[in-house]
Design an enzyme around this catalytic site. Structure first.
Site, PDB file in Angstrom:
ATOM      1  N   LYS A  74      63.161  25.471 -25.429  1.00  0.00           N
ATOM      2  CA  LYS A  74      63.640  25.148 -24.084  1.00  0.00           C
ATOM      3  C   LYS A  74      62.542  25.437 -23.055  1.00  0.00           C
ATOM      4  O   LYS A  74      61.548  26.103 -23.356  1.00  0.00           O
ATOM      5  CB  LYS A  74      64.880  25.981 -23.757  1.00  0.00           C
ATOM      6  CG  LYS A  74      64.612  27.481 -23.660  1.00  0.00           C
ATOM      7  CD  LYS A  74      65.837  28.247 -23.201  1.00  0.00           C
ATOM      8  CE  LYS A  74      65.516  29.739 -23.058  1.00  0.00           C
ATOM      9  NZ  LYS A  74      66.633  30.490 -22.449  1.00  0.00           N
ATOM     10  N   TYR A  77      44.819  34.158   3.514  1.00  0.00           N
ATOM     11  CA  TYR A  77      45.774  34.154   4.615  1.00  0.00           C
ATOM     12  C   TYR A  77      46.198  35.560   5.033  1.00  0.00           C
ATOM     13  O   TYR A  77      46.426  36.430   4.189  1.00  0.00           O
ATOM     14  CB  TYR A  77      47.026  33.360   4.222  1.00  0.00           C
ATOM     15  CG  TYR A  77      46.800  31.877   4.112  1.00  0.00           C
ATOM     16  CD1 TYR A  77      46.325  31.137   5.179  1.00  0.00           C
ATOM     17  CD2 TYR A  77      47.081  31.217   2.921  1.00  0.00           C
ATOM     18  CE1 TYR A  77      46.129  29.771   5.073  1.00  0.00           C
ATOM     19  CE2 TYR A  77      46.888  29.847   2.797  1.00  0.00           C
ATOM     20  CZ  TYR A  77      46.417  29.127   3.881  1.00  0.00           C
ATOM     21  OH  TYR A  77      46.223  27.773   3.772  1.00  0.00           O
TER      22      TYR A  77
END
Length: 410
Positions: A49, A284
């Site tokens: 999965k 940032y």
């Protein structure tokens, strides 16, 4: 030098890429062998999965088949149908799919001979409607909620679900191929929930047997239970994280302690190297400023590629034979390393994580740095990062060897 080892250059026939996830299919096969050595007569399901936990759905499924696995596990119907579309037929592998919603692709699943998990009478009704529409019998696995509190029928609903499934089976509409459940705390040995769930599962099996069901497989064990709870193995275990070489119980032991090897190595090539003065802000918000004159190296992957933003100023990276730490914030497409007095060149290989046996960080190291689990680290690596597969056995998809499939899905 082997071109597939961390820190080496790509062969001339393969152009250098911004970043890649190197997926070692030989390691995956070896991990499945190690897990099967622990399970005795119980079969092993390869859980693929979530794009095989980020490693690539189809290549990893094919590698598992090469290793002798005959069961594959998926969460969504789309994953299960993709395996069938890739040529993995029912005579090669049973595919179980367990996360269903109303009006899903039930008819396609029945036609493709996908084993369908049923957690309630509403789902059984949808299966039976698909059987009538297609004229084909279904294979289902009844799921009992033994204490996890997610999918599965509660004990007070279980007898009615079992009876309805048995009646449908008696009519020849379906086969109850499995009865199953899922642990909540198998990664915490000694947790009282484990014994309680084991007892509840046995009670659910007794109800099913009393109703006349004789399922092909009874399964409860996930990766941690496969490693630590042999009493929970029953007929089939579901190998998820462990088959990708990561420990589901890192507090008790790393991969090598269980005979496992991490399958994925994530690496990128430096996009910029420059000298900056002391007091220079980095990324940032200037949450990091340089302590002195130094060299900054730009790694061209960021949170759009699946690098956790929580790795800002904490994530470890292997570059030039040393561990480095992300300097400042991880941005959408890139982050920075402060190399101190060391030098580097544009194009040098930075290894974010790998098996760890050459000094590089591991996915578990990243998990600890970010306050999460290794499951999240590998599954979040996005589609912008191509997967490069090594260690194939000549497994083929449509006649094409699976040796280099790029893109996030495989």
């Amino acid at each position: 030098m082997d071109s597939n080892l961390p820190g080496s250059n790509p062969p001339d026939s393969q152009p250098a890429v911004r970043a890649e996830a190197l997926v070692d299919l030989a390691a995956l096969r070896g991990n499945l062998d190690a897990l099967r050595a622990r399970t005795g007569s119980a079969a092993v399901m390869s859980v693929v999965k979530a794009d095989a936990y980020g490693h690539g759905l189809v290549p990893c499924a094919l590698a598992a088949l090469d290793a002798g696995v005959t069961w594959l596990g998926t969460a969504t119907p789309e994953e299960a149908l993709a395996l069938r579309a890739a040529g993995i037929t029912a005579d090669r592998a049973r595919v179980l799919c367990w996360l269903w919603t109303p009006s899903g692709p039930w008819e396609q699943a029945v036609t493709a001979e996908i084993d369908i998990s049923v957690s309630g009478e509403w789902a059984l009704r949808e299966v039976l409607a698909a059987v009538r529409a297609t004229g084909r019998p279904a294979r289902i696995h009844l799921k009992a909620d033994t204490g996890l509190g997610r999918n599965g029928a509660q004990p007070h609903d279980w007898p009615a679900l079992v009876a309805a499934a048995r009646a449908a089976e008696a009519e020849g509409l379906l086969t109850v191929a499995g009865v199953w459940s899922h642990f909540a705390c198998a990664d915490e040995p000694g947790h009282p929930a484990n014994e309680a769930q084991l007892a509840a599962f046995r009670e659910a099996l007794a109800v099913a047997e009393a109703a006349g069901l004789r399922p092909e497989v009874r399964h409860l064990a996930n990766s941690p239970a496969t490693l630590l709870m042999p009493e929970a193995h029953f007929d089939l275990v579901r190998a998820g994280l462990a088959q990708y070489g990561l420990s589901p119980v890192p507090e008790l032991g790393g991969p090598a302690d269980f005979g496992l090897r991490p399958v994925m190595t994530l690496q990128a090539r430096l996009a910029q190297v420059k000298s900056v003065p002391a007091g220079h802000g980095v990324s940032y918000g200037h949450t990091y400023t340089t302590a002195g004159r130094t060299t900054l190296a730009l790694v061209p992957v960021g949170y759009a590629d699946g690098i956790p933003r929580h790795a800002s100023s904490t994530g470890p990276v292997w570059l030039g034979g040393k561990w480095r730490t992300v300097a400042g914030r991880v941005a959408m497409d890139q982050f920075v390393l402060d190399l101190g007095g060391d030098q580097a060149e544009v194009g040098d290989l930075a290894v974010l994580f790998g098996p760890g046996d050459r000094g590089e960080p591991t996915a578990e190291d990243w998990a600890r740095a970010c306050g999460t689990i290794s499951y999240e680290i590998v599954t979040r690596i996005g589609v912008r990062v191509p997967r490069r597969y090594v260690g194939a056995l000549g497994g083929a998809l449509g006649g094409t060897p699976v040796e280099r499939l790029e893109g996030g899905g495989g």
